[in-house]
Design an enzyme around this catalytic site. Structure first.
Site, PDB file in Angstrom:
ATOM      1  N   HIS B 371       0.837  -1.204   0.000  1.00 52.89           N
ATOM      2  CA  HIS B 371       0.000   0.000   0.000  1.00 52.89           C
ATOM      3  C   HIS B 371       0.867   1.249   0.000  1.00 52.89           C
ATOM      4  O   HIS B 371       0.370   2.338   0.247  1.00 52.89           O
ATOM      5  CB  HIS B 371      -0.899   0.008   1.232  1.00 52.89           C
ATOM      6  N   LYS B 563     -11.267  12.048   6.630  1.00 52.17           N
ATOM      7  CA  LYS B 563     -10.237  11.015   6.513  1.00 52.17           C
ATOM      8  C   LYS B 563      -9.165  11.361   7.532  1.00 52.17           C
ATOM      9  O   LYS B 563      -9.257  12.380   8.217  1.00 52.17           O
ATOM     10  CB  LYS B 563      -9.647  10.970   5.104  1.00 52.17           C
ATOM     11  N   ARG B 564      -8.174  10.488   7.721  1.00 52.54           N
ATOM     12  CA  ARG B 564      -7.104  10.796   8.658  1.00 52.54           C
ATOM     13  C   ARG B 564      -6.519  12.168   8.348  1.00 52.54           C
ATOM     14  O   ARG B 564      -6.436  12.553   7.180  1.00 52.54           O
ATOM     15  CB  ARG B 564      -6.008   9.735   8.606  1.00 52.54           C
ATOM     16  N   LYS B 569      -2.740  14.721   2.831  1.00 51.75           N
ATOM     17  CA  LYS B 569      -4.167  14.715   2.492  1.00 51.75           C
ATOM     18  C   LYS B 569      -4.717  16.150   2.402  1.00 51.75           C
ATOM     19  O   LYS B 569      -5.869  16.352   2.029  1.00 51.75           O
ATOM     20  CB  LYS B 569      -4.948  13.872   3.499  1.00 51.75           C
ATOM     21  N   THR B 729     -10.011   4.766  -0.680  1.00 48.81           N
ATOM     22  CA  THR B 729     -11.275   4.067  -0.812  1.00 48.81           C
ATOM     23  C   THR B 729     -12.432   4.934  -0.343  1.00 48.81           C
ATOM     24  O   THR B 729     -13.585   4.659  -0.668  1.00 48.81           O
ATOM     25  CB  THR B 729     -11.282   2.756   0.002  1.00 48.81           C
ATOM     26  N   LYS B 733     -16.755   5.273  -1.595  1.00 43.08           N
ATOM     27  CA  LYS B 733     -17.973   5.232  -0.794  1.00 43.08           C
ATOM     28  C   LYS B 733     -18.843   6.436  -1.116  1.00 43.08           C
ATOM     29  O   LYS B 733     -20.064   6.304  -1.249  1.00 43.08           O
ATOM     30  CB  LYS B 733     -17.601   5.224   0.694  1.00 43.08           C
TER      31      LYS B 733
END
Ligand SMILES: Cc1ncc(COP(=O)(O)O)c(C=O)c1O
Ligand SMILES: Cc1ncc(COP(=O)(O)O)c(C=O)c1O
Lengths: 881, 881
Positions: B371, B563-564, B569, B729, B733
């Protein structure tokens, strides 16, 4: 309307009781196999079948337990809260099905499924959250409180590791942690929502609250107490009470400091350390001095229990005025005595009652039972430790003490010696809190555990307090529950008793056993009695063979000595007696040998892990057994076996199979002063020189004479005994089961004598009537023999010479604190008397029947009734069926 | 005869299935209230009702799970063992009743009892045994493996504390341990008899066994691994597979040394420390380097899992020859890669297969999914640590490496640079084991997690290995399970989809969703679609108000970024955009304001406890929100809320309510070389001088031009992206739920573009078609604005000036590693595009429908089918109903 209908619908589903016909039981068991144990039908073993069985019993317990709790809530009677740091519950399955009255139904149901009830019952591990007598007493008393319908709660600690398992390797004891919860515990109900915070450490500062100076405790650590409820069913009643045990969990309060200053992982791992508070039972059956973790355990348990008690009280009461009318708090030994200071703290600091009102309440609710015999053994907590762990409690204890001493001064004047003996705070190089003094000052009643113990309290242990408050001191002789110790563990004897009494009522009313006396000479009874005893011996013999590989003869006298290994309990005396017997047999000719009564000597018990001498006694037992059991000269005339890991379940097997049991703890039958003199003299002499033995023996006789003289003066012969056993309950279990006792006359033995007469036991030691016999026997022989057998050990006759040296030192050369030498002859004489009685089987059987018949007084039902009436002031509260 | 009849009787009781009619369900639930939760009918709360409900579901799961396991056993297919250190399962109740197909029956049953299904379902806590994407992927893949009937087992660790709970105090994140097991876990089955010893430390010495030199490991510490099974039901199938999680318990082997050398209490307390191995999940979602406890966790989990796998294999097979035909072992990232060395050790040292045979097996069973995107982030273990904890494994790894390098030399010659890059052992001041290299060398297949990730592997991360073994490297684009992310979490949208597709078959076959495309313009669908979306937004709005007290308008665009929290990010970019928007609105006149599309910006996510910059981003979010939400000039035009403690359950609520979602991680759209040059240049310039911004912007354009040029050369435009997200991911969703994406074109977004077309998303960054738009806008404005908004933060406009200084440093003055400045304009443009689209509700709704319609490819069912066919070589094995 609609809502009500729904609620009724819901209740409808719960209104049915579980059925106990074999088909229902089978379905329930199999459902639990599949859904609770989650095994498929093709692969489950006996243990898993046991688990399923246990869960189906649990369901039935829960039904009654709910009903009982609800009923108590509705009736709101005065409640007794029993605080004990130890409970030795043993197994629960058999006891539960017996008390629920469904043992036979279960046995049938299991048979139809192709299982044997007994085999599955053997799968259960012991709940061993206690060390010995005190802990098993708590368990027996819980059973009695349930059976007698008292509104009672037991509180304790849910140790993750109970008493260590004793593993014997090469004859040495090794301690293995007891992983009793690893396989799940169907007998407890986790009450995840019943949790209370318990706080430690920190500081106290003074604050001004509305002009009033107030002490504010700012604790430094918080731990959560989570409740685990163990339902305790009564026999012949629907009542099922609660034993609530607390487990320590990390608190989930946000604790910023520990989480934001650094390493998250370490913070979490450390926090989990909170669990260590309830992780392990201290494995000493006497005191534990000055250990921080131990004090933490005590406070943790006491604090959570009181929060629970107060929460329950406040649920239905608005004012604390009623508190003493509704609540009795029982301190089982000094371990929970912090409860007194904690209740003061809560009432003052949290409920704002003010000191006087709080003190008034505290003095009315607590009662205290002491199990201690020696003032030196009383629990003390260093002030420094208390100051660090519980700073606010220390303040309160000081305040209690200050008030007490001030009042005392008014009463007794400035007798500083007396004041300092009575003070809760012990002054000295290391300042200590005397926990017993705290408990006594705060309790309305202090009970001893036997008549003779009570005398000891008055004359030695709490002499000053007894003089100060004579009306406070009482005693309730310990007892044991006949449900577990006869009905569960000796079903065939129980049936026999019921048959001859024509009733099972004795299971709830032990005094009825006296009815057996009239049949004591009946030969039919004799025959049946012996048959039952023989079957039990066979069961024990099989167990012995399985555990140790030693085959024993059923014709031999099974002579059992099981209890914690302790110098004062004198397993060493027993071993020396066995060596003596061995030595005698070795030196006998064939003819004499044929007259010897064959013996199987059975010893069992755990030694505290740090108790070196006790561990040496265990090793000695194995060394001697190795020699004797493999000596072809001896054969079946003498066998010695050590039963490892003695616990409640082992006791249940061993006790019914015993012919004779030993309770031979030392009773120092001289007054303390004389004893000290005696020891001093012995120290001056060198006992190893055989020649001096003569002097020693005469000196002993001299002491005996003095003690007889004193006892005559006292009229009450036992007044002056300062035994090492406060009560002893093991002997009661043997007694009930028709096993004869070989015992010293201290603790509860004194009362057993009153019940069955000394002619039905084998007593030795300071018994008056034995003195003539002592005199008749050649004065030189015994001490010589004693020295000789000790020397056999010391000279390496059984190997391990160096290892046993310090053991021999303990009885040689004037160090004989527990008086093995002085009692040796009288002990051998008692053993000889037992041999003679055993030969006369009819006499033996009669004695056996009379033992059982005379054991009625030693039911814990009687003990609990006495407590309820005279100490706690509570009434039965029977849940309707 | 007799025995058989009994067995049949027993089986008879288990042959019935539990009934699912409302009456049976009600009875089962109420039975569990009374007997399992052990509450009386008069006092149980919603949580206890949930527990009872959960237990009744558990019973039904267990039935199927037993049947499935039995069926697998009988069929003995090739099995896949999925090894992952993290699983983010979230709640189990709703997922279970959906997959079992009995959700409606339960809802009815509960209504009749006066409960609401939804209320009880809310009582469940999350199982959060993972950090983020990787962990949730494991959970989704388990659901797909069950649904697709694969004979699969998941293995992992049963952390006592899952991912920390995020608590916000004053806008700062605090971490609270996650006590998820404190309230019991009905979804797991404790398998107390399934335990394996796991050994650590100690020494290795050479022994001569029958003339053969053998390495013997004498371990120093033993810990017990206990299995906890979590049944994972498939949808539309009876198959229910196992997720087996290991908990560490102290070993009950007699360990004389620690018990007999001293303090028993300490020995027991320390021994309990064994539990710390599985006590806490590491809270970083990227790598964890060189921590002993982490390595212990990895080995503990791998060792227990392999023992279990081998035990199961040996139950029915005599020779290891069949091992590779019967077993596939999947390494989810490098965390379980010690499994390779462990399997070698077992086969060589315990099964005595010899190196070659063992190696042959190992090479055939392992597959590895990586990953990772950056070579620097690959896991390394210091050799010293490995030598101390796992000395024998270190030897084996050295041996594997030696063989590998020797073979390599033959193939590629003595190119030492290349050899040292490929070597499993990294030489240097601190020697390390490269876990990824170990996994690659030992695996037959290495998979990336998206098409673009696969390119990245080839060109950067594993360039050398890809050149060496090109056939080994593949990719399987991640997916998510539509059962949880649509059916469970968005039931109304699911019904709508089924209605318009005329079937529920899409729940097992996501490609059918494409059928929605033909209705994308249908106004009836539009109306229903928007109604569903509006209801979901309302639910989210209520949650927001409950959590933060902020009232939000349902007319606003719900713009979600969850998200984290991570620099890459780029939540900071989002915040700067929000500040920019705020600043614009502040400076608008009334007329312009009326044209502004109202926004509710929703940010959520956890920052790793030690990640200071990420924590500052959270605080900044709160500081900005405080300003904006209380500014009367702004009103409903802009709101900012931070949703605390983002986890799976929160995601289930937030995702269906989002209009727009952001996936704006940085994609370095220049080649590495250029990027380095760019950063170097920026460092030389002082970005704070606004005048230089101009240069900066032109420079940026220059780079973009180069990248366009390069991409044209490459034809495949995304080849050269070196993004920071391997797949992502979360976006899938949102996509399924009809939420539009505002995203950079990396990771799985690339494939989403292929499915729905870039016209249905808001892309920015290196997108070719956006460059003209970039050019049109005034070249000076944006960089100026970027500098301005950063300065607003830096100058204390939102308070906490000192605290935010280091955050600003991260993007100012040439430190802008994640390219916030260079992407700012293009980001704002994409946001503007979203605003424009939102105004045109019909267009927006069409885009939304097309998003859902195009999400078929992103079902984890597709991912798992690809793995099954091309990597694992397994077949479905469907248990008959
Ligand atoms: C396991 C165990 N230990 C200790 C005791 C206490 O025995 P005693 O009173 O003989 O010391 C008992 C009583 O039955 C017991 O069961
Ligand atoms: C709780 C949680 N964290 C993290 C993620 C991964 O999100 P992303 O792929 O957007 O980083 C998910 C996905 O749903 C999630 O549920």
């Amino acid at each position: 309307g609609d809502g009500k209908a729904r609620v009724e619908r819901m209740f409808g589903f719960m209104d049915r009781f579980l059925k106990n016909d074999p088909i229902s039981l089978q379905k329930d068991i199999m459902d639990h196999v599949e859904y609770t144990v989650a095994r498929s039908r093709f692969s489950f073993d006996d243990f898993e079948a046991y688990q399923a069985l246990a869960h189906s019993v649990r369901d039935r317990l829960i039904e009654r337990w709910h009903d009982t709790q609800l009923f108590f809530k509705r009736k709101d009677p005065k409640r007794i809260y029993f605080l004990s740091l130890e409970y030795l519950m043993g197994r629960s399955l058999s006891n539960s099905v017996i008390n629920l009255g469904i043992r036979d139904q279960y046995a049938d149901a299991l048979t139809q499924l192709g299982f044997e009830y007994e085999v599955l019952a053997e799968q259960e591990g012991d709940a061993a959250l206690g060390n010995g007598g005190l802990a098993r007493l708590s368990a027996c008393q819980m059973d009695s409180m349930a059976t007698l319908d008292y509104p009672a709660w037991g509180y304790g600690l849910r140790y993750q590791y109970g008493l260590f398992r004793q593993v014997i390797l090469d004859g040495y004891q090794h301690e293995q942690p007891d992983f009793w919860l690893n396989f799940g515990n169907p007998w407890e109900i986790e009450r995840i929502h019943v949790t209370y915070p318990v706080k430690f450490y920190g500081t106290v500062h003074e604050e001004d609250v509305n002009g009033v100076k107030t002490q504010v405790w700012v604790p430094g650590e918080t731990v959560e107490a989570v409740a685990y409820d163990n339902p305790i069913p009564g026999y012949g009643t629907r009542n099922t009470i609660t034993l609530r045990l607390w487990a320590a969990k990390p608190s989930d309060q946000i604790d910023m400091e520990s989480y934001n200053t650094g390493d998250y992982i370490n913070a979490v791992v450390n926090r989990q350390g909170a669990e260590s508070i309830s992780s392990v039972l201290y494995p000493d059956d006497r005191s534990h001095q000055g250990k921080e973790l131990r004090l933490k355990q005590q406070y943790f348990f006491v604090c959570a229990s009181l929060q629970d008690v107060i929460r329950r009280f406040k649920d239905t009461h608005d004012s604390f005025d009623e508190f003493p009318e509704k609540i009795a708090l029982q301190l089982n030994d000094t371990h929970p005595s912090l409860a007194t200071a904690e209740l003061m703290r809560v009432l003052i600091d949290e409920e704002n009652l003010g000191w006087d009102k709080a003190w008034n309440i505290v003095c009315k609710v607590f009662s205290f039972t002491t199990h201690t015999v020696a003032p030196e053994a009383l629990e003390k907590v260093p002030v420094d430790l208390m100051a660090s762990l519980l700073p606010r409690h220390l303040q309160i204890i000081y305040d209690i003490n200050h008030n007490f001493i001030e009042e005392l001064k008014k009463k007794v004047g400035l007798d500083y010696n007396r004041l300092s003996r009575l003070s809760i705070v012990e002054e000295g190089a290391v300042k200590n809190i005397r926990m017993a003094n705290l408990a006594i000052v705060c309790s309305h009643t202090v009970d001893g555990v036997s008549k003779s113990h009570s005398e000891l309290l008055k004359t030695r242990v709490f002499k000053d307090f007894c003089e100060l408050w004579p009306q406070k001191f009482h005693y309730k002789t310990n007892g044991v529950t006949q449900r577990r110790w006869l009905v569960v563990s000796n079903p065939s004897l129980s049936s026999l008793i019921s048959k001859w009494l024509g009733t099972e009522a004795w299971i709830r009313d032990m005094d009825l056993l006296a009815g057996l006396q009239e049949h004591a000479a009946n030969t039919d009874l004799h025959e049946e009695w012996n048959k039952v005893r023989q079957v039990n011996k066979m069961r024990l013999a099989e167990y012995i063979e399985a555990m140790s590989g030693v085959k024993v003869s059923l014709n031999a006298m099974f002579d059992v000595h099981v209890k914690r290994i302790h110098e004062y309990k004198r397993q060493f005396l027993n071993l020396l007696g066995i060596i003596y017997r061995y030595d005698c047999i070795k030196n006998m000719d064939k003819k004499d040998k044929s007259k010897v009564v064959p013996r199987v000597c059975i010893i069992g018990g755990k030694a505290a892990p740090g108790y070196e001498i006790a561990k040496k006694i265990i090793k000695l037992c194995h060394a001697v057994a190795e020699k004797i059991n493999n000596d072809p000269d001896i054969g079946d005339l003498l066998k010695l076996v050590f039963i490892p890991d003695y616990n409640v379940s082992v006791a249940e097997l061993v006790i019914p199979g015993a012919d004779l049991s030993q309770h031979i703890r030392s009773t120092s039958y001289c007054l303390c002063m004389l004893k000290a003199f005696h020891l001093m003299l012995l120290t001056c002499l060198n006992f190893r020189h055989i020649i001096l033995c003569e002097f020693y023996f005469f000196f002993n006789l001299f002491i005996i004479r003095i003690s007889i003289y004193l006892s005559v003066i006292n009229t009450e012969i036992w007044c002056s005994t300062a035994g090492h056993e406060a009560s002893g309950t093991g002997c009661m279990k043997f007694l009930m089961n028709g096993c004869l006792l070989l015992a010293t006359a201290d603790g509860s033995t004194v009362e057993i004598i009153e019940e069955i007469g000394s002619e039905n036991m084998f007593l030795f030691g300071a018994r008056v009537h034995e003195v003539p016999a002592l005199r008749e026997s050649s004065p030189l022989k015994v001490p010589l023999q004693f020295a000789r057998v000790v020397r056999m050990v010391g000279d390496g006759y059984f190997g391990f010479q160096d290892y046993f040296a310090s053991l021999c030192d303990k009885v040689e050369g004037g160090n004989d604190f527990y008086l093995l030498a002085s009692d040796f002859e009288s002990y051998l004489e008692a053993q000889a008397a037992a041999d003679r009685a055993f030969v006369d089987q009819e006499k033996w059987t009669r004695m056996s029947i009379l033992s059982t018949a005379g054991s009625g007084r030693f039911s814990s039902d009687r003990t609990i009734e006495e407590y309820a009436e005279t100490t706690w002031g509570i009434e039965p509260c029977r849940c309707p069926s």
